[in-house]
Design a protein around this motif. Structure first.
Motif, mmCIF file in Angstrom:
data_model
loop_
_atom_site.group_PDB
_atom_site.id
_atom_site.type_symbol
_atom_site.label_atom_id
_atom_site.label_comp_id
_atom_site.label_asym_id
_atom_site.label_seq_id
_atom_site.Cartn_x
_atom_site.Cartn_y
_atom_site.Cartn_z
ATOM 1 N N SER A 14 0.840 -1.202 0.000
ATOM 2 C CA SER A 14 0.000 0.000 0.000
ATOM 3 C C SER A 14 0.870 1.244 0.000
ATOM 4 O O SER A 14 1.836 1.360 0.746
ATOM 5 C CB SER A 14 -0.908 0.005 1.239
ATOM 6 O OG SER A 14 -0.135 0.074 2.417
ATOM 7 N N VAL A 15 0.527 2.185 -0.889
ATOM 8 C CA VAL A 15 1.187 3.491 -0.960
ATOM 9 C C VAL A 15 0.086 4.527 -0.809
ATOM 10 O O VAL A 15 -0.909 4.506 -1.535
ATOM 11 C CB VAL A 15 1.937 3.671 -2.293
ATOM 12 C CG1 VAL A 15 2.646 5.026 -2.326
ATOM 13 C CG2 VAL A 15 2.936 2.538 -2.510
ATOM 14 N N SER A 16 0.265 5.445 0.134
ATOM 15 C CA SER A 16 -0.846 6.288 0.580
ATOM 16 C C SER A 16 -1.271 7.364 -0.408
ATOM 17 O O SER A 16 -2.354 7.937 -0.260
ATOM 18 C CB SER A 16 -0.494 6.948 1.916
ATOM 19 O OG SER A 16 0.629 7.805 1.773
ATOM 20 N N ALA A 17 -0.455 7.679 -1.414
ATOM 21 C CA ALA A 17 -0.821 8.726 -2.379
ATOM 22 C C ALA A 17 -0.076 8.469 -3.685
ATOM 23 O O ALA A 17 0.640 7.463 -3.835
ATOM 24 C CB ALA A 17 -0.512 10.113 -1.816
ATOM 25 N N THR A 18 -0.229 9.374 -4.619
ATOM 26 C CA THR A 18 0.279 9.188 -5.981
ATOM 27 C C THR A 18 1.773 8.904 -6.023
ATOM 28 O O THR A 18 2.572 9.569 -5.359
ATOM 29 C CB THR A 18 -0.009 10.462 -6.818
ATOM 30 O OG1 THR A 18 -1.409 10.719 -6.795
ATOM 31 C CG2 THR A 18 0.456 10.291 -8.250
ATOM 32 N N VAL A 33 4.075 4.122 3.376
ATOM 33 C CA VAL A 33 4.228 2.975 2.480
ATOM 34 C C VAL A 33 4.242 1.705 3.322
ATOM 35 O O VAL A 33 5.016 1.601 4.286
ATOM 36 C CB VAL A 33 5.528 3.073 1.653
ATOM 37 C CG1 VAL A 33 5.711 1.831 0.779
ATOM 38 C CG2 VAL A 33 5.535 4.331 0.800
ATOM 39 N N GLY A 34 3.363 0.776 3.006
ATOM 40 C CA GLY A 34 3.301 -0.472 3.743
ATOM 41 C C GLY A 34 2.990 -0.286 5.211
ATOM 42 O O GLY A 34 3.437 -1.071 6.054
ATOM 43 N N GLY A 35 2.230 0.748 5.512
ATOM 44 C CA GLY A 35 1.847 1.001 6.893
ATOM 45 C C GLY A 35 2.909 1.700 7.715
ATOM 46 O O GLY A 35 2.716 1.901 8.921
ATOM 47 N N GLN A 36 4.031 2.089 7.100
ATOM 48 C CA GLN A 36 5.097 2.776 7.823
ATOM 49 C C GLN A 36 5.372 4.137 7.187
ATOM 50 O O GLN A 36 5.114 4.353 5.998
ATOM 51 C CB GLN A 36 6.373 1.930 7.832
ATOM 52 C CG GLN A 36 6.216 0.586 8.538
ATOM 53 C CD GLN A 36 7.541 -0.116 8.697
ATOM 54 O OE1 GLN A 36 8.559 0.510 8.999
ATOM 55 N NE2 GLN A 36 7.527 -1.439 8.513
ATOM 56 N N THR A 37 5.921 5.023 7.999
ATOM 57 C CA THR A 37 6.187 6.378 7.520
ATOM 58 C C THR A 37 7.324 6.375 6.507
ATOM 59 O O THR A 37 8.433 5.902 6.791
ATOM 60 C CB THR A 37 6.549 7.305 8.695
ATOM 61 O OG1 THR A 37 5.448 7.360 9.595
ATOM 62 C CG2 THR A 37 6.887 8.696 8.201
ATOM 63 N N PHE A 69 9.721 9.594 -0.560
ATOM 64 C CA PHE A 69 10.591 8.607 -1.196
ATOM 65 C C PHE A 69 10.575 7.315 -0.387
ATOM 66 O O PHE A 69 10.446 7.340 0.836
ATOM 67 C CB PHE A 69 12.032 9.116 -1.297
ATOM 68 C CG PHE A 69 12.203 10.291 -2.222
ATOM 69 C CD1 PHE A 69 12.273 10.116 -3.594
ATOM 70 C CD2 PHE A 69 12.296 11.581 -1.709
ATOM 71 C CE1 PHE A 69 12.430 11.206 -4.445
ATOM 72 C CE2 PHE A 69 12.454 12.670 -2.544
ATOM 73 C CZ PHE A 69 12.514 12.484 -3.918
ATOM 74 N N ALA A 70 10.728 6.189 -1.098
ATOM 75 C CA ALA A 70 10.757 4.887 -0.424
ATOM 76 C C ALA A 70 11.433 3.881 -1.339
ATOM 77 O O ALA A 70 11.669 4.143 -2.529
ATOM 78 C CB ALA A 70 9.340 4.432 -0.077
ATOM 79 N N LEU A 75 8.960 -3.648 2.156
ATOM 80 C CA LEU A 75 9.493 -2.326 2.451
ATOM 81 C C LEU A 75 10.917 -2.450 2.986
ATOM 82 O O LEU A 75 11.193 -3.217 3.906
ATOM 83 C CB LEU A 75 8.613 -1.602 3.466
ATOM 84 C CG LEU A 75 9.007 -0.158 3.790
ATOM 85 C CD1 LEU A 75 8.845 0.733 2.570
ATOM 86 C CD2 LEU A 75 8.175 0.369 4.953
ATOM 87 N N LEU A 76 11.826 -1.642 2.417
ATOM 88 C CA LEU A 76 13.225 -1.653 2.819
ATOM 89 C C LEU A 76 13.514 -0.519 3.806
ATOM 90 O O LEU A 76 12.774 0.469 3.869
ATOM 91 C CB LEU A 76 14.114 -1.516 1.584
ATOM 92 C CG LEU A 76 14.082 -2.718 0.630
ATOM 93 C CD1 LEU A 76 14.766 -2.392 -0.681
ATOM 94 C CD2 LEU A 76 14.735 -3.931 1.293
ATOM 95 N N PRO A 77 14.632 -0.627 4.562
ATOM 96 C CA PRO A 77 14.960 0.422 5.537
ATOM 97 C C PRO A 77 15.293 1.769 4.912
ATOM 98 O O PRO A 77 15.319 2.789 5.620
ATOM 99 C CB PRO A 77 16.189 -0.157 6.266
ATOM 100 C CG PRO A 77 16.151 -1.611 6.020
ATOM 101 C CD PRO A 77 15.526 -1.792 4.665
ATOM 102 N N PHE A 78 15.568 1.797 3.624
ATOM 103 C CA PHE A 78 15.905 3.035 2.916
ATOM 104 C C PHE A 78 14.972 4.164 3.343
ATOM 105 O O PHE A 78 13.748 4.061 3.209
ATOM 106 C CB PHE A 78 15.785 2.795 1.408
ATOM 107 C CG PHE A 78 15.979 4.006 0.537
ATOM 108 C CD1 PHE A 78 17.235 4.301 0.023
ATOM 109 C CD2 PHE A 78 14.918 4.841 0.205
ATOM 110 C CE1 PHE A 78 17.414 5.398 -0.814
ATOM 111 C CE2 PHE A 78 15.091 5.931 -0.618
ATOM 112 C CZ PHE A 78 16.343 6.215 -1.126
#
Length: 752
Positions: free
Chosen positions: A172-176, A196-200, A204-205, A214-217
């Motif tokens: 899941s990505v919260s916006a465009t 992204v993926g439920g995390q802040t 950029f991600a 989701l990566l730690p980046f």
């Protein structure tokens, strides 16, 4: 392995997202004349290796925002619902294509891959596309909730072999999502999102290519992200967008971060103005290149080249007209924009927009590559995105965006160019003959224009012969078409000879120019001979017919452009002899010099006028623009509505001298204005009519000499019209202030 080529140069093996969001800056390059003896022109002027001839391509009914290309297939995403064949009008011969289409790069036709990007409410759009390095997966980002009915959240992965969404890539990505780039194991995202993926993850991600984990980046930004670009060595990621901070550190619009952690490697505080953003990024083996869009007047809209070794600026251009997309091929940076003013770089002044440009990766000077689109729909700004790939032994550059025409022909949303064949011929040269010097004929011509060739070969044909009597080369671009001259001395007094000229790019040759004839003189005409001997640096006699060319009779070859088809070859002319005058309509017709000049500190302008107008207008002046009214203008002579003449310069204010008599009586009048150490002087018919010894300086702004019309806003006794209605003849400019005796001598020679 799939041969993936997109926005990168030859070293780029990765698929690349194209998520440009604003207008792209047009290419420009100044042209100068070259005389004979040079090698013949080549079909394309190196380092340009793509023609400007657009190829037939299917169209969309909306905006193309994103592209990726590889293995001869081009993928396009955007906001559209149908495709239609080349040349088809909107609403005809359409087939469904919901925000996505795939095309054969070599034919421009759709492939069998059909995907529908939709959402339950609102307008779905695909703003980013990127191919995996092996070409097996196409990643898509934007604003959408499903792909062919498969539920997703603004990002998706497509199996290119089956043209089906991968069900094992979901996050899941919260916006465009506006930007993507991909390595073998990582997908980098940029956009409007904060989660992204439920995390802040702010703007950029990074996620894994296998499973979208989701990566730690972490490279958190405070404003919208518009571009991500992995460097060729895979160690760093360049970020572009609207932001002012990355991970809490000041870095506006551009930053470089570690590819694994997202930690800042290079920040750019104050490097890009706060009113400018980065819309797109691309790389080659040694450089990173930005596409910038500014807001407001005088902002930064151009491109920046940055060395990958150290991330310091190599060059930047300052064209105005926002850049939306950049792409490197064979050492050339191609860009899409709506460039309208590159004068700050010594290129074209403010004028109607140009949309496609090219520059060397080592030098911001515009190269001779000028295909064009219109602005189109939407914002509108023309091109938005570029991609490239090879197929069948040819290299193809694809362009997508908002445009609805390409090279003046109806074509919406998509177009493409290739490395050959070059099919466009140069324009037919404009020719003017002069017999001012006894015993010879000077053959003058305005250099031609070719959309993808700067150096052209010219062949002169005499008296209907099939073999040229002279061959030479010259360099020209659309805003700078300098005059060339060849002198025929193999003639005798009283003989009449005709001449025609062709222009060739090495592959394509123009038609021969219409035949022009002249009779060799035995003696010199006294009036023009005196103008030349008194040191004129520019002398237009207006003997051309039905062309854009005003030939210069001096050795400086400072030719002019005639705009909007004035009345050619008007007789009787102002002075004795075979020369003719030119007529201007007082509405839109005028002439301007080919070359921008520094403002003269001392000068004289001389011309003849004949009019009955009661609307006044500018007769001659110095202005900073050519294709529209100038914004800086002085050193001019103009007529008031009552027929009086004014000579004005800007010297700490609007300084003018005015005649007491009117000269709109329908007769020819000789007008000379001078400025030098003695101040300002205005002569009419050989006599001093107005003067001031006070003002010896003028506006120190480069510009062009203009005849027949230009801006007069705010000047004293401003007439109803900026443009002069009447006939003008024998216009000369001098780098000195002519003396009263010189001026009276010129007037006395009017009868021969």
């Amino acid at each position: 392995m799939m041969n993936v080529t997109t926005g990168r140069g030859p070293s780029g093996g990765r698929g690349r997202i194209r998520a440009a969001a604003a207008a792209l800056c047009l290419f420009a390059g100044a042209l100068t004349a070259a005389a004979g003896g040079a090698s013949p022109a080549a079909a394309l002027t190196p380092p340009v290796s793509l023609t400007a001839d657009d190829l037939t391509t299917w169209q969309t009914n909306g905006i193309v925002w994103s592209m990726a290309a590889g293995d001869g297939v081009v993928y396009a995403g955007g906001t559209f619902s149908t495709l239609r064949p080349p040349g088809a009008a909107a609403g005809t011969s359409e087939q469904p294509a919901v925000n996505f289409a795939a095309f054969d790069a070599a034919t421009g036709t759709p492939t069998g891959c059909q995907l529908s990007f939709t959402m339950s409410s609102g307008t779905a759009t695909v703003r980013a596309l990127a191919l995996s390095p092996d070409g097996k997966t196409l990643y898509a980002g934007g604003q959408f909730g499903s792909v062919n009915g498969e539920g997703v959240s603004n990002v998706a992965a497509i199996d290119t072999a089956t043209c089906a969404p991968r069900t094992n890539f979901k996050i899941s990505v919260s916006a465009t999502v506006r930007a993507l780039d991909v390595t073998a194991d990582t997908v980098y995202l940029g956009g409007d999102f904060n989660n992204v993926g439920g995390q802040t993850r702010r703007k950029f991600a990074a996620v894994t290519t296998a499973g979208a984990g989701l990566l730690p980046f972490t490279a958190d930004a405070d404003e919208v992200a518009r571009a991500v670009q992995v460097t060729p060595d895979g160690r760093h990621v360049a970020l572009g967008g609207d932001f002012f901070t990355v991970n809490g550190t000041s870095s506006h619009a551009l930053a470089v971060v570690d590819a694994t952690t997202g930690a800042l490697v290079k920040s750019y505080p104050g490097f890009i103005p706060n009113t400018s953003t980065v819309q797109d990024l691309t790389t080659d083996a040694t450089g990173l290149y930005t596409a910038n869009e500014g807001t407001g007047g005088g902002v930064f809209d151009g491109r920046i080249a940055i060395d990958l070794a150290g991330y310091q600026q190599r060059w930047r251009d300052t064209c105005l007209g926002a850049t939306q997309a950049v792409l490197v091929h064979s050492g050339v940076l191609y860009s899409g924009s709506h460039a309208h003013d590159c004068a700050s770089m010594g290129e074209f002044p403010d004028q109607p927009r140009k949309h496609l440009l090219a520059q060397s990766v080592d030098d911001p000077k515009l190269l001779p590559w000028f295909p064009d689109t219109n602005d189109g729909i939407g914002e509108p700004v023309g091109p938005r995105v570029m991609a490239q790939t090879d197929k069948g032994g040819h290299h193809y550059l694809w362009v997508g965006g908002e445009f609805t025409t390409v090279n003046g022909v109806r074509q919406q949303g998509l177009t493409r160019f290739a490395d050959g064949p070059d099919t466009g011929a140069p324009w037919v040269p404009n020719v003017s003959l002069s017999t001012l010097t006894p015993g010879r004929i000077d053959v003058n011509w305005q250099t031609s224009f070719d959309t993808d060739d700067g150096v052209l070969t010219y062949r002169i044909y005499k008296d209907g012969a099939s073999t040229p009597v002279h061959t030479t080369t010259g360099y020209s671009v659309f805003w700078d078409r300098p005059q060339l001259r060849w002198t025929d001395t193999d003639v005798a007094a009283g003989e009449t000879h005709s001449y025609r000229i062709t222009a060739s790019d090495g592959t394509n040759t123009s038609a021969k120019s219409p035949a022009q004839s002249a009779t060799v003189s035995a003696t010199a005409e006294r009036y023009p001979a005196r103008v030349l001997s008194d040191g004129a640096s520019q002398y237009w006699r207006y003997d051309e017919g039905t062309s854009t060319f005003a030939a210069d009779a001096t050795g400086g070859l400072n030719n002019g452009f005639l705009r909007n088809a004035p009345a050619y070859r008007q007789t009787p002319a102002a002075v004795a002899g075979d020369s003719t005058a030119i007529g201007f309509d007082g509405t839109s017709q005028y002439a301007y010099g080919n070359t921008a000049l520094p403002a003269p500190t001392r000068f004289s302008v001389e011309t003849w006028i004949k009019t009955t107008t009661t609307r006044g207008g500018k007769i001659i002046g110095f202005g900073n623009l050519t294709m529209q009214n100038s914004t800086r203008y002085d050193k001019h002579v103009y007529m008031a509505n009552n027929g009086r003449l004014l000579f004005g310069v800007y010297s700490g204010g609007y300084r003018t001298v005015t005649t007491t008599a009117a000269y709109n009586d329908g007769n020819w009048h000789h007008v000379v204005a001078t400025q030098g150490t003695g101040g300002m002087a205005l002569y009419v018919d050989g006599q001093l009519r107005a003067s001031s010894g006070t003002y010896t300086t003028n506006q120190d702004t480069p510009g062009y000499w203009r005849v027949g019309g230009d801006n007069l806003n705010s000047w004293p006794s401003r007439p109803t019209s900026n443009f002069f209605a009447g006939q003008i003849d024998e216009t000369a400019v001098y780098p000195t202030a002519l003396t009263a005796s010189q001026i009276s001598a010129h007037y006395a020679l009017r009868t021969g």
